[in-house]
Design a protein around this motif. Structure first.
Motif, mmCIF file in Angstrom:
data_model
loop_
_atom_site.group_PDB
_atom_site.id
_atom_site.type_symbol
_atom_site.label_atom_id
_atom_site.label_comp_id
_atom_site.label_asym_id
_atom_site.label_seq_id
_atom_site.Cartn_x
_atom_site.Cartn_y
_atom_site.Cartn_z
ATOM 1 N N CYS A 95 -10.276 7.856 -3.095
ATOM 2 C CA CYS A 95 -10.300 7.424 -1.697
ATOM 3 C C CYS A 95 -9.872 5.968 -1.616
ATOM 4 N N SER A 96 -8.699 5.746 -1.040
ATOM 5 C CA SER A 96 -8.131 4.410 -0.944
ATOM 6 C C SER A 96 -8.000 4.032 0.530
ATOM 7 N N HIS A 97 -7.975 2.734 0.772
ATOM 8 C CA HIS A 97 -7.790 2.257 2.147
ATOM 9 C C HIS A 97 -6.320 1.996 2.458
ATOM 10 N N ASN A 99 -2.211 2.960 3.105
ATOM 11 C CA ASN A 99 -1.555 3.981 3.934
ATOM 12 C C ASN A 99 -0.897 5.024 3.037
ATOM 13 N N GLY A 100 -0.380 6.079 3.636
ATOM 14 C CA GLY A 100 0.205 7.185 2.878
ATOM 15 C C GLY A 100 1.303 6.748 1.931
ATOM 16 N N HIS A 101 2.207 5.899 2.407
ATOM 17 C CA HIS A 101 3.320 5.442 1.568
ATOM 18 C C HIS A 101 2.807 4.632 0.382
ATOM 19 N N GLU A 102 1.876 3.710 0.638
ATOM 20 C CA GLU A 102 1.304 2.902 -0.445
ATOM 21 C C GLU A 102 0.591 3.795 -1.457
ATOM 22 N N ASN A 103 -0.188 4.749 -0.947
ATOM 23 C CA ASN A 103 -0.959 5.619 -1.839
ATOM 24 C C ASN A 103 -0.065 6.501 -2.694
ATOM 25 N N ARG A 104 1.028 7.009 -2.128
ATOM 26 C CA ARG A 104 1.956 7.817 -2.920
ATOM 27 C C ARG A 104 2.505 7.014 -4.090
ATOM 28 N N ARG A 106 1.141 4.377 -5.489
ATOM 29 C CA ARG A 106 0.064 4.091 -6.438
ATOM 30 C C ARG A 106 -0.284 5.326 -7.266
ATOM 31 N N ARG A 128 5.483 16.831 -7.037
ATOM 32 C CA ARG A 128 4.934 16.894 -5.690
ATOM 33 C C ARG A 128 5.817 17.802 -4.821
#
Length: 133
Positions: A95-97, A99-104, A106, A128
């Motif tokens: 669970c990260s704070h 956004n979707g682009h950043e999380n992808r 990471r 994916r």
């Protein structure tokens, strides 16, 4: 229609049948299916809770480094969370704070690092898209 039903209608009755078809027709399996067939026997072996704990701890530590967040929320879910002593796989929720682009990005970096360390052996950023097939 399910893949299993289609394969059954095509005369495939076992994993060996699927392997033979894939050997004679390289485009028969998606990348993810290929991984599943290649590791089929390994996937049948249950993982002891202690090993799941060790895997989870390694993924958690690496995720917190990659996400640059020592307080990153990481949970072990699935059969482990339900208290099973033997698990079929290791389900990890991050669970990260971001956004979707950043999380992808990471997540790709996390998997890439674990793969470079030999910890993850069958994954690539293309998976994916392949999983959506």
């Amino acid at each position: 229609r399910t893949t299993a039903a289609l394969w059954y209608r095509a005369g495939l009755r076992s994993v060996d049948d699927v392997r033979a078809r894939a050997a004679s027709e390289p485009s028969f399996l998606t990348r993810v299916q290929h991984i599943g067939v290649r590791h089929f026997e390994e996937f049948q072996v249950k993982i002891p809770r202690e090993e799941v704990t060790a895997i989870f701890q390694r993924v958690t530590a690496t995720a917190r480094e990659v996400f640059d967040d020592p307080a990153l929320e990481v949970e072990c879910c699935g059969s482990f969370r339900r208290g099973r002593q033997l698990c079929g796989d290791v389900d990890v929720l991050i669970c990260s704070h971001g956004n979707g682009h950043e999380n992808r990005g990471r997540l790709d970096a996390l998997i890439g690092r674990l793969a470079a360390e030999g910890f993850v052996t069958s994954w690539s950023p293309r998976d994916r898209a392949a999983e959506a097939e």
